[in-house]
Design a protein around this motif. Structure first.
Motif, short mmCIF file in Angstrom:
data_model
loop_
_atom_site.label_atom_id
_atom_site.label_comp_id
_atom_site.label_asym_id
_atom_site.label_seq_id
_atom_site.Cartn_x
_atom_site.Cartn_y
_atom_site.Cartn_z
N SER A 52 0.86 -1.19 0.00
CA SER A 52 0.00 0.00 0.00
C SER A 52 0.89 1.23 0.00
O SER A 52 1.71 1.42 0.91
CB SER A 52 -0.90 0.02 1.24
OG SER A 52 -1.58 1.26 1.34
N ILE A 53 0.80 2.04 -1.05
CA ILE A 53 1.61 3.24 -1.13
C ILE A 53 0.84 4.42 -0.54
O ILE A 53 -0.38 4.36 -0.36
CB ILE A 53 2.04 3.53 -2.58
CG1 ILE A 53 0.79 3.72 -3.47
CG2 ILE A 53 2.92 2.42 -3.12
CD1 ILE A 53 1.13 4.13 -4.89
N THR A 54 1.56 5.50 -0.26
CA THR A 54 0.96 6.68 0.37
C THR A 54 1.27 7.91 -0.46
O THR A 54 2.43 8.15 -0.83
CB THR A 54 1.50 6.86 1.80
OG1 THR A 54 1.25 5.68 2.55
CG2 THR A 54 0.83 8.04 2.48
N LEU A 55 0.24 8.69 -0.75
CA LEU A 55 0.38 9.94 -1.50
C LEU A 55 -0.38 11.05 -0.79
O LEU A 55 -1.25 10.79 0.05
CB LEU A 55 -0.16 9.78 -2.92
CG LEU A 55 0.56 8.78 -3.83
CD1 LEU A 55 -0.24 8.56 -5.11
CD2 LEU A 55 1.96 9.27 -4.16
N SER A 56 -0.06 12.28 -1.16
CA SER A 56 -0.78 13.44 -0.62
C SER A 56 -0.91 14.49 -1.71
O SER A 56 -0.22 14.41 -2.74
CB SER A 56 -0.04 14.02 0.59
OG SER A 56 1.03 14.85 0.18
N ALA A 111 -7.40 20.18 -14.97
CA ALA A 111 -6.11 19.77 -15.53
C ALA A 111 -5.18 19.29 -14.42
O ALA A 111 -4.46 18.29 -14.57
CB ALA A 111 -5.48 20.92 -16.29
N ALA A 112 -5.19 19.98 -13.28
CA ALA A 112 -4.35 19.58 -12.15
C ALA A 112 -4.80 18.22 -11.59
O ALA A 112 -3.97 17.37 -11.26
CB ALA A 112 -4.40 20.65 -11.06
N VAL A 113 -6.10 18.02 -11.50
CA VAL A 113 -6.62 16.74 -11.01
C VAL A 113 -6.24 15.61 -11.95
O VAL A 113 -5.82 14.53 -11.52
CB VAL A 113 -8.16 16.82 -10.82
CG1 VAL A 113 -8.75 15.44 -10.55
CG2 VAL A 113 -8.50 17.78 -9.69
N ASN A 114 -6.36 15.85 -13.25
CA ASN A 114 -5.98 14.81 -14.22
C ASN A 114 -4.49 14.50 -14.14
O ASN A 114 -4.08 13.34 -14.28
CB ASN A 114 -6.37 15.26 -15.63
CG ASN A 114 -7.87 15.25 -15.86
OD1 ASN A 114 -8.60 14.50 -15.20
ND2 ASN A 114 -8.34 16.08 -16.77
N VAL A 170 -0.84 8.85 -10.20
CA VAL A 170 -1.24 7.67 -9.45
C VAL A 170 -1.25 6.44 -10.35
O VAL A 170 -0.74 5.37 -9.97
CB VAL A 170 -2.64 7.88 -8.81
CG1 VAL A 170 -3.12 6.59 -8.15
CG2 VAL A 170 -2.59 9.01 -7.79
N SER A 171 -1.79 6.58 -11.54
CA SER A 171 -1.84 5.44 -12.47
C SER A 171 -0.44 4.96 -12.82
O SER A 171 -0.18 3.75 -12.92
CB SER A 171 -2.59 5.83 -13.75
OG SER A 171 -3.93 6.15 -13.46
N ILE A 223 -9.87 6.76 -8.15
CA ILE A 223 -8.70 5.89 -8.23
C ILE A 223 -9.12 4.43 -8.08
O ILE A 223 -8.55 3.54 -8.73
CB ILE A 223 -7.69 6.29 -7.14
CG1 ILE A 223 -7.11 7.67 -7.47
CG2 ILE A 223 -6.58 5.26 -7.00
CD1 ILE A 223 -6.25 8.26 -6.38
N GLY A 224 -10.11 4.16 -7.22
CA GLY A 224 -10.59 2.79 -7.08
C GLY A 224 -11.18 2.53 -5.71
O GLY A 224 -11.03 3.34 -4.78
N ASN A 225 -11.87 1.41 -5.58
CA ASN A 225 -12.55 1.10 -4.33
C ASN A 225 -11.64 0.43 -3.30
O ASN A 225 -12.12 -0.11 -2.30
CB ASN A 225 -13.79 0.23 -4.58
CG ASN A 225 -13.43 -1.14 -5.16
OD1 ASN A 225 -12.27 -1.42 -5.44
ND2 ASN A 225 -14.44 -1.98 -5.34
#
Length: 690
Positions: free
Chosen positions: A360-364, A418-421, A427-428, A476-478
């Motif tokens: 499990s990776i962690t991002l912010s 655009a920032a969200v994409n 992440v992908s 991102i996913g469930n």
């Protein structure tokens, strides 16, 4: 015909008033003046007596089919009672309002029997509406204070006398009910309890529930401050502002606490509820404390940890790595990640091992200003990817600086598509590169605008960022995990609980069950509890008893997570860990999934307070060390140091409860005093019909 007087009892001469008054001597003038003063005095006393003594203290201002709203002018309170006045649902003190000495009974909306309106000139308007059709079996009162100038702030306080209150927001030392909590007046928004231990915690909804059968909904899009004064009241207050900030909320009442929550509380979100990936429930989470400065070292520590899990026969699990380690792995090139250049054999052999490990990776949403990513964004003119302020002179955007984990950083502009994409693409790329499914997104809390005393744009006011960040996590996913939730309980996500202290207090082990009940009541049934033994300290847990008792609680929760590896505590703890992981997977997970379906379809919490069985039993309102899974399993762990027995209350006189450890059966409505619970056991009772 002349008027004939047969009797003149007055000492005043029988003369006409127009001439007589002129001819009266000073003595008679004084007598008349005294008489006038006396009459005026008597009339004044009579009016005061009517207002203060003869006029009733309580006035019904709105009535429904079974409840009504009363104004108590003596205490300056709004009171909702049954029409028979045999039950008080709630008392709201509005005494902070400056002009309430004015009688509060004149209804300016008298033509409408379901509304009450009143105006204080140049100060405020009040409108109360009876929403009798809001939900079957309940009656709701919508209360709306509107200021008429910007120096007015409203403060309505909800009494705790004879009422236990639940809901609202989590706190560092979680209590159930919240009556014993003290919180200073502050904005009602989520904060990071590591940085702000006196703030509101990671799960927050504008919803409070009272044991008398009352529910409070605070308007979502209006800023509000809240304080909690232990055992007295909690207060809603509109912030002082240059703008006209109203105070708006709705109070609903029903037959009992369970009824009102099922009718209105379960509708906290009107959107369809979705379940997250329930496969996670079977997987323990292991926090890897990697102290590495290179991808090779992170990789080596992952392999070592994985081998230890295998050697100690702890089965499959999810190994969670920090944001720092995630960044290091992301920056590795593919060849160095697998150890040798151009080694196809090594590549194909090792990648499945990482997938088996379930990293499990962690991002912010934060990016340090000294990173290449941030510098590149400025060079390419993408300043609007970060929360920014426009220059007043040149019109350019200046990203707002804040601190994240000790570094000056900028925060993703979540309102910029655009920032969200760009973030989702990142992440992908990580998922494809590292072969991971589980992702923790932390850092939704915190508003760089308010941190610097700046007014945020309307789209980012209050907790809007947290809600938008949760929507990104759902995209991102469930299998995504977030660290804060508000207005997002319908999304297929897991929420990581706030860290606890490694002790026996309400900031430690005693706060787990109150936190469980709080999360589940607000609709966040899929949470990852804090690591066994607590994670607020940087040290491993060394108290064997604390570790075991903590493990016994989380065995009956959605996920078991570890920060202290059980093998550092010795063979006894290691053996018990294996036992409770199997118990969780074989017995608890199927039960949670069963009631998760009920939550998705009907909105009922998976983890329920003891009063859920008998909501009219006042004994159950303050029980904070027992909980139910659905209606059928009661868990009563030990949370006191050194204890091997405890009192256990079994609710519902129409039921029987069987101890799953020894098969003994007890009647509901019974208090089992000093019930034996040895260190290696946890008291669990199965409900049976009488």
């Amino acid at each position: 015909m002349p008027h004939t007087r047969t009797r003149n009892p007055s000492p005043i001469p029988d003369v006409t008033w127009d001439s007589g008054m002129k001819e009266m001597n000073e003595t008679w003038k004084g007598a008349v003046a005294c008489l006038g003063v006396a009459i005026f005095f008597v009339m004044t006393i009579g009016i005061i007596y009517w207002q203060v003594v003869d006029q009733p203290n309580k006035n019904w201002i709105l009535t429904g089919s079974f409840s009504g709203l009363i104004w108590d002018r003596r205490t300056h309170s709004l009171i909702i009672q049954t029409l028979a006045e045999d039950k008080t649902f709630v008392e709201i003190d509005v005494g902070n309002f400056p002009a309430l000495e004015v009688p509060f009974v004149k209804n300016l909306c008298w033509l409408n029997k379901t509304e009450f309106c009143y105006t204080w000139d140049s100060t405020a308007d009040l409108k109360i509406s009876l929403e009798s059709e809001y939900s079957p079996g309940t009656e709701c009162y919508s209360i709306h204070w509107t200021p008429l100038h910007c120096q007015v702030d409203f403060k309505d306080c909800f009494s705790m006398d004879n009422i236990s209150w639940y809901g609202g927001a989590g706190v560092r030392a979680q209590n159930w009910p919240i009556n014993n909590v003290n919180i200073a007046l502050q904005p009602f928004v989520v904060s990071n309890l590591r940085n702000n231990p006196t703030g509101f915690g990671s799960v927050l909804e504008r919803y409070f529930l009272g044991s008398s059968g009352v529910a409070l909904f605070i308007a979502q899009d209006i800023p509000v401050h809240i304080s909690i004064d232990s055992r007295k009241h909690f207060c809603l207050q509109s912030p002082l502002s240059t703008k006209l900030v109203p105070l708006q909320y709705m109070v609903c009442v029903g037959n009992n606490i369970k009824t009102v929550h099922q009718e209105v509380g379960s509708q906290l979100s009107e959107l369809p509820r979705e379940l997250p990936n329930t496969h996670i429930l079977r997987l323990p989470f292991w926090k890897l404390l990697a102290n590495a400065d290179s991808g090779a070292k992170v990789e080596r520590e992952l392999r070592t940890f994985f081998n230890r899990l295998k050697r100690h026969q702890l089965g499959e699990g999810v190994v969670s790595i920090s944001e720092h380690s995630t960044t290091i792995l992301y920056d590795m090139d593919n060849e160095s990640f697998y150890g040798r250049k151009n080694s196809t054999l090594r590549h194909t052999r090792d990648l499945p091992r990482f997938k088996l490990l379930n990293i499990s990776i962690t991002l912010s949403p934060y990016t340090s200003v000294d990173t290449r990513q941030f510098q590149t964004s400025l060079q390419e003119g993408r300043e609007d990817y970060w929360l920014s302020l426009p220059s007043k002179t040149d019109g350019y955007l200046a990203p707002l600086l804040t601190k994240w984990k000790g570094k000056f950083s900028v925060k993703l502009n979540i309102t910029n598509h655009a920032a969200v994409n760009w973030f989702l693409d990142k992440v992908s790329s990580l998922q494809a590169k590292l072969g991971v499914e589980y992702i923790t997104l932390e850092g939704g809390e915190g508003n760089p605008f308010t941190e610097q005393a700046l007014e945020p744009p309307k789209t980012l006011a209050g907790d809007e960022y947290i809600g938008l960040f949760a929507e990104i996590a759902a995209k991102i996913g469930n299998s995504s995990i977030i660290t804060a939730g508000t207005r997002s309980n319908h999304l297929p996500l897991f929420v990581r609980m706030s860290p606890h202290q490694s002790d026996w207090s309400y900031s430690g082990i005693k706060g787990i069950i109150p936190s469980v009940l709080h999360y589940s009541l607000l609709g966040y049934n899929f949470f990852i509890p804090d690591a066994v033994g607590g994670s607020l300290s940087s040290e491993f847990v060394t108290d064997e008893e604390l570790f075991i008792r903590w493990l016994q609680i989380v065995t009956f929760l959605p996920v078991i997570s570890f920060r202290t590896p059980p093998w550092v505590c010795g063979d006894r703890v290691l053996n018990l860990t294996r036992l409770y992981i199997l118990k969780h997977q074989d017995s608890v997970v199927p039960l949670i999934i069963k009631y998760a379906e009920e939550w998705a379809s009907q909105g009922r919490p998976v983890f329920r307070p003891v009063w859920w069985i008998n909501p009219n039993d006042p004994v159950t309102y303050t029980i904070d060390d027992e909980f139910l899974i659905g209606d059928e399993l009661l868990v009563a762990p030990v949370t006191e140091r050194g204890e091997v027995q405890r009192d256990i209350y079994l609710p519902g006189s129409e039921y029987q409860w069987m101890d799953t450890n020894n098969g003994k059966v007890f009647d509901g409505g019974t208090l089992l005093e000093n019930y034996s619970v040895p260190l290696e056991e946890v008291a669990v009772f199965q409900r049976r019909s009488s």
